[in-house]
Structures are given as C-alpha cells and as structure tokens.
Design a protein around this motif. Structure first.
Motif, PDB file in Angstrom:
ATOM      1  N   HIS A  46       0.845  -1.197   0.000  1.00 22.46           N
ATOM      2  CA  HIS A  46       0.000   0.000   0.000  1.00 22.46           C
ATOM      3  C   HIS A  46       0.879   1.244   0.000  1.00 22.46           C
ATOM      4  N   VAL A  47       0.449   2.261  -0.734  1.00 21.31           N
ATOM      5  CA  VAL A  47       1.095   3.569  -0.706  1.00 21.31           C
ATOM      6  C   VAL A  47       0.021   4.630  -0.511  1.00 21.31           C
ATOM      7  N   ASN A  48       0.195   5.467   0.523  1.00 21.32           N
ATOM      8  CA  ASN A  48      -0.638   6.658   0.658  1.00 21.32           C
ATOM      9  C   ASN A  48       0.147   7.788   0.011  1.00 21.32           C
ATOM     10  N   ALA A  49      -0.312   8.224  -1.129  1.00 21.09           N
ATOM     11  CA  ALA A  49       0.434   9.171  -1.952  1.00 21.09           C
ATOM     12  C   ALA A  49       0.262  10.608  -1.476  1.00 21.09           C
ATOM     13  N   HIS A  50       1.268  11.417  -1.745  1.00 24.39           N
ATOM     14  CA  HIS A  50       1.147  12.856  -1.484  1.00 24.39           C
ATOM     15  C   HIS A  50       0.041  13.432  -2.365  1.00 24.39           C
ATOM     16  N   ALA A  51       0.057  13.105  -3.644  1.00 22.44           N
ATOM     17  CA  ALA A  51      -1.028  13.337  -4.610  1.00 22.44           C
ATOM     18  C   ALA A  51      -1.996  14.452  -4.256  1.00 22.44           C
ATOM     19  N   THR A  52      -1.649  15.662  -4.614  1.00 28.74           N
ATOM     20  CA  THR A  52      -2.466  16.819  -4.226  1.00 28.74           C
ATOM     21  C   THR A  52      -3.558  17.172  -5.222  1.00 28.74           C
ATOM     22  N   SER A  53      -3.547  16.577  -6.404  1.00 27.49           N
ATOM     23  CA  SER A  53      -4.477  16.879  -7.486  1.00 27.49           C
ATOM     24  C   SER A  53      -3.963  17.999  -8.383  1.00 27.49           C
ATOM     25  N   THR A  54      -2.652  18.143  -8.448  1.00 23.82           N
ATOM     26  CA  THR A  54      -2.066  19.102  -9.394  1.00 23.82           C
ATOM     27  C   THR A  54      -1.706  18.379 -10.686  1.00 23.82           C
ATOM     28  N   VAL A  55      -1.709  19.120 -11.769  1.00 24.25           N
ATOM     29  CA  VAL A  55      -1.533  18.523 -13.095  1.00 24.25           C
ATOM     30  C   VAL A  55      -0.191  17.818 -13.211  1.00 24.25           C
ATOM     31  N   VAL A  56       0.876  18.459 -12.743  1.00 24.65           N
ATOM     32  CA  VAL A  56       2.220  17.914 -12.916  1.00 24.65           C
ATOM     33  C   VAL A  56       2.621  16.983 -11.774  1.00 24.65           C
ATOM     34  N   VAL A  67       0.533  -3.168  -5.521  1.00 28.29           N
ATOM     35  CA  VAL A  67       0.410  -2.104  -4.526  1.00 28.29           C
ATOM     36  C   VAL A  67      -0.909  -1.360  -4.718  1.00 28.29           C
ATOM     37  N   ALA A  68      -1.653  -1.201  -3.633  1.00 32.00           N
ATOM     38  CA  ALA A  68      -2.899  -0.426  -3.649  1.00 32.00           C
ATOM     39  C   ALA A  68      -2.563   1.036  -3.349  1.00 32.00           C
ATOM     40  N   LEU A  69      -2.783   1.914  -4.317  1.00 32.00           N
ATOM     41  CA  LEU A  69      -2.456   3.331  -4.192  1.00 32.00           C
ATOM     42  C   LEU A  69      -3.680   4.120  -3.745  1.00 32.00           C
ATOM     43  N   SER A  70      -3.533   4.898  -2.670  1.00 30.40           N
ATOM     44  CA  SER A  70      -4.625   5.761  -2.190  1.00 30.40           C
ATOM     45  C   SER A  70      -4.171   7.209  -2.195  1.00 30.40           C
ATOM     46  N   ALA A  71      -5.088   8.097  -2.563  1.00 31.15           N
ATOM     47  CA  ALA A  71      -4.826   9.538  -2.552  1.00 31.15           C
ATOM     48  C   ALA A  71      -5.913  10.192  -1.706  1.00 31.15           C
ATOM     49  N   GLN A  81      -7.303  -2.358   5.361  1.00 29.43           N
ATOM     50  CA  GLN A  81      -8.167  -1.703   4.387  1.00 29.43           C
ATOM     51  C   GLN A  81      -7.477  -0.466   3.832  1.00 29.43           C
ATOM     52  N   ALA A  82      -7.286  -0.418   2.528  1.00 26.13           N
ATOM     53  CA  ALA A  82      -6.753   0.781   1.894  1.00 26.13           C
ATOM     54  C   ALA A  82      -7.906   1.725   1.604  1.00 26.13           C
ATOM     55  N   PRO A  83      -7.836   2.973   2.081  1.00 24.76           N
ATOM     56  CA  PRO A  83      -8.933   3.901   1.845  1.00 24.76           C
ATOM     57  C   PRO A  83      -9.043   4.277   0.372  1.00 24.76           C
ATOM     58  N   PRO A  84     -10.209   4.729  -0.043  1.00 19.69           N
ATOM     59  CA  PRO A  84     -10.404   5.027  -1.462  1.00 19.69           C
ATOM     60  C   PRO A  84      -9.888   6.403  -1.871  1.00 19.69           C
ATOM     61  N   THR A  85      -9.786   6.571  -3.164  1.00 20.10           N
ATOM     62  CA  THR A  85      -9.591   7.871  -3.797  1.00 20.10           C
ATOM     63  C   THR A  85     -10.899   8.197  -4.497  1.00 20.10           C
ATOM     64  N   ILE A  86     -11.442   9.377  -4.233  1.00 20.27           N
ATOM     65  CA  ILE A  86     -12.729   9.720  -4.847  1.00 20.27           C
ATOM     66  C   ILE A  86     -12.518  10.732  -5.975  1.00 20.27           C
ATOM     67  N   ASN A  87     -13.572  10.934  -6.735  1.00 19.97           N
ATOM     68  CA  ASN A  87     -13.637  11.962  -7.795  1.00 19.97           C
ATOM     69  C   ASN A  87     -12.796  11.637  -9.021  1.00 19.97           C
ATOM     70  N   VAL A  88     -12.373  10.404  -9.166  1.00 17.72           N
ATOM     71  CA  VAL A  88     -11.580  10.052 -10.348  1.00 17.72           C
ATOM     72  C   VAL A  88     -12.504   9.399 -11.373  1.00 17.72           C
ATOM     73  N   ALA A  89     -13.112  10.236 -12.207  1.00 18.77           N
ATOM     74  CA  ALA A  89     -14.030   9.741 -13.231  1.00 18.77           C
ATOM     75  C   ALA A  89     -13.277   9.192 -14.431  1.00 18.77           C
ATOM     76  N   GLN A  90     -12.156   9.850 -14.760  1.00 23.31           N
ATOM     77  CA  GLN A  90     -11.336   9.426 -15.897  1.00 23.31           C
ATOM     78  C   GLN A  90      -9.872   9.371 -15.454  1.00 23.31           C
ATOM     79  N   PRO A  91      -9.386   8.216 -15.057  1.00 21.13           N
ATOM     80  CA  PRO A  91      -7.994   8.128 -14.629  1.00 21.13           C
ATOM     81  C   PRO A  91      -7.044   8.550 -15.748  1.00 21.13           C
ATOM     82  N   ASP A  92      -6.020   9.286 -15.366  1.00 21.43           N
ATOM     83  CA  ASP A  92      -5.036   9.723 -16.344  1.00 21.43           C
ATOM     84  C   ASP A  92      -4.404   8.489 -16.999  1.00 21.43           C
ATOM     85  N   PRO A  93      -4.385   8.424 -18.319  1.00 23.41           N
ATOM     86  CA  PRO A  93      -3.818   7.241 -18.973  1.00 23.41           C
ATOM     87  C   PRO A  93      -2.334   7.036 -18.681  1.00 23.41           C
TER      88      PRO A  93
END
Length: 414
Positions: free
Chosen positions: A300-310, A330-334, A362-374
C-alpha cells in the motif's frame, strides 16, 4: 538505543475536515466522503478571491476547548492540542518520566490568523491594543510548546518546518529521538490553520488551487485527467510513538511500526517538483533501506497526490521507479481527494491513515476520479476501500513540500 530500535505507534489523534477525532475521520474516509464545502464568509465577493470553498474543520475548537485556551492559542495550536489529547488518551495515558518524553509538532506556515489579525488591530486601533500574547501565539513552535507544557515533555520540544512535508518530517524526527536514546515516548505530528483570505488569495495567484466553485466536493481529484489543483484544508494529526521495549513493558496496544524514514531535497525549484522525481525516489529508497523492507513486501502507498496537473504523475512514476514490477500489487490511495490538503498537517494525518490501513487491512479510497489519467502507472483504489493482505506487510506514506522537501515513511504491520 540505536537505528535498529523498533519504534511503534500506540496512540492516534486528529481533528480534520472529515471529523473531530480519528474514529469519525477514518469512518468518513472509508465511506468516501469529502470535507470540502463553500466558505461561510463573503471573502470571494469582498476581496475578489476566485476560490469560494475549502476543506474546513468539521468540529470547531470552541466546541471542544475551554474559553481560556481559545484566547491564548492560535487555531493551529488549538487543533494540535485537540489531536494530542486524543492521541495521548488513545495510548492509555502512559506513565513516563518527563525527561524521557518528547514532543515534535510541526506547522508549515504557523500562526497566520494571529499574525494577520494582529496587523489589522495595529492599523485600526494602535499599538496599545495589540495583545501581549501575540508573539507566543503566532510563532511556528507555538503548537509544540503548548503540547509539551500540557504533557510535561522535557526530553525536547521541536517544530521542524518543511512546508507540506512538515507533519511527516516531525514523525521522522520523533523516530530518530527514540532511536538515539533521547526519549522513550514522543508525541508527534503536524497542524495547520490557514483558511484565511490572504493565503488563499496567494495560493490562487500561484494557480495551485482548484477553481471548481460549482462542485467543491468533487474538486480534489488526484490522477483524474481533469484535475486542476488542490483544495486547501485545515486540521491536525498527532501520534504517540514509543520504543517497542517501553510499549511492551506497559502492555500497550500497538497499531504498527514506523520502520523507516527517508529524507531528501530536490535542489531544483522553490515550488515545482524536480521533473524526474529523483528526490522523491531517493527518499523512498532511503526509507526502505533503513526499514529492511523489500519492495515485494509493500502492499500500500498513501500518496502525497495533491491533485495538481504535474505533481501527481511525477510521484506515480517515482513510486514505480522505486518498487519496479512489485508496484503491480500495490494499492495506491490519494486521501487528499477527501480531506483536502492540510499543508503542514497533511503528512501526519496521512501517516495515521497509513497506520490504520495496515492495522485494519483496508486501503482507503480515492474519490472523484471519473477518468484516470492514462499515464498513471499504478493501481489506484477508487471509490470504495480495498482489502489488504494478511501477514507481515508494509506501506509507504509520501509527503513533499514547497522548497523541494521530500519525506517518505515506511510503516509495517505490528
């Protein structure tokens, strides 16, 4: 003690946009709830701020603290005190000599409300009306000072400042305090209270905030193709750390171990992450090396992942660069998708999430990801929690901050 001394987590405390304590915050996170909401103020109309929402604290300090405490503490210290008291109680209020008890509580910005309110008061009413407690309230070490006073922590009271990595670095420093033999128990974490029009205007000017005013709860969307910036949040996360020997001697419940700490600096840019992710990779590798954990053990990784483009994709590529093909399991959570970005408090809260993920599998979810970045090269946990495997497993919590600060913590199951 030594670098091989086991450091365990025995207490958890928090106050966040999702709840006034750890239990309610964790339940909301597992349910995929968002803490973002419209401002209760007319800041947008009054100042022309383009952002009209934030992830504000769920339970206000005035509902928890006594009036004298509210008057002498900046909100950043108020949040820290609420979280520290919960963590201490959750740890069983350990009996420990004050000279063997430490405190490390950080803030990325400090007492911004006190600073700016004091300036307004000076301008409007003159120097005689400026409160005598202004400096003790605004200083960045104010939260840890109050925490150390509350619990009699005499082994050291420290406030490391590394922007959005501050809370995680505080926990890393606390681990080092225990391993160096300076303390048996350390209260550690991060706090932030910056939902004020000036910092919000500044972040908006730097084009780092989401502008989804029509959909606050859907605004933080790490790894989504339509992500447009982070949602500013507030709150605090605090843990109680102990040497495994001390915890065992008193029969303490152990949630997990902080097995490895990795620190690095990009040396690249004051706000932008280094494009190759070199600094992030070095931090994660250092944490894994110190922990003795193999890449194959990380689930599991809890990512820093702030929702910035880069930033999101740089981190994702860095994780794969460290774990290689083992990234596939690995289950990635943001979790900032739900809490918003607590700045100096983020790394501490996300360490709590990482600890609970292993403790409860339990790895918590990431919400609001309708279209994951390819270009996302990792397995993202979306919308609902995911079960983690049994046995001796590990997780990584990443925290990165303006100035090129990188902190990685390796957490292992108890």
């Amino acid at each position: 003690m030594s670098r091989t001394t086991d450091v365990v987590v025995t207490g958890l405390g928090a106050t966040t946009p999702l709840g006034g304590d750890v239990r309610s915050t964790w339940a909301a996170a597992l349910a995929g709830e968002s803490g973002a909401r419209p401002f209760e103020h007319d800041w947008s109309e009054r100042y022309g701020i383009p952002v009209e929402f934030a992830a504000t604290i769920k339970v206000k300090p005035e509902d928890v603290l006594e009036r004298p405490e509210l008057k002498r503490m900046d909100p950043s210290a108020q949040y820290a005190m609420i979280a520290a008291r919960e963590a201490w109680s959750d740890a069983g209020s350990p009996e420990v000599d004050g000279e063997r008890l430490g405190a490390v509580v950080s803030s990325g910005i400090g007492g911004i409300w006190t600073t700016l309110d004091g300036w307004d008061l000076l301008q409007e009413k003159g120097a005689r009306r400026v409160l005598p407690m202004t400096v003790p309230m605004l200083m960045p070490n104010s939260p840890v000072a109050y925490v150390s006073l509350e619990f009699g922590a005499k082994a050291g009271a420290h406030a490391l400042v590394s922007a959005c990595a501050s809370g995680a670095e505080a926990i890393g420093y606390a681990v080092d305090m225990i391993r160096a033999g300076r303390a048996d128990v350390v209260i550690a974490g991060g706090t932030e209270a910056t939902i004020h029009p000036m910092p919000i205007a500044a972040f908006a000017a730097s084009r780092t905030l989401s502008l989804r005013n029509d959909d606050p709860q859907g605004a933080s969307r790490p790894y989504d193709v339509d992500r447009d910036g982070f949602v500013i949040g507030e709150g605090a996360g605090v843990v109680v750390l102990e040497s495994a020997e001390h915890a065992a001697a008193r029969g303490a419940r152990v949630y997990a171990r902080i097995a490895g700490v990795g620190l690095s600096a990009d040396g690249y840019h004051i706000t932008s992450p280094e494009p190759s992710g070199d600094g992030q990779i070095r931090a994660m590798r250092a944490a894994l090396a110190e922990s003795g954990v193999a890449a194959s053990d990380v689930v599991h990784v809890n990512a820093h992942a702030t929702s910035t483009v880069v930033g999101d994709l740089i981190e994702a590529r860095s994780v794969r660069g460290v774990l290689g093909d083992d990234s596939d399991h690995v289950a990635l959570s943001a979790t900032k998708s739900m809490t918003g970005h607590l700045l100096g408090g983020a790394g501490a809260l996300e360490t709590i999430f990482t600890v609970l993920a292993l403790h409860e599998r339990q790895a918590p979810p990431t919400i609001n990801v309708a279209q994951p970045d390819p270009e996302l090269v990792l397995d993202l946990v979306r919308d609902t929690p995911r079960a983690l495997p049994a046995g001796d497993v590990a997780a990584i919590n990443n925290s990165f901050g303006f100035g090129g600060h990188n902190v990685a913590l390796v957490v292992t199951s108890a």
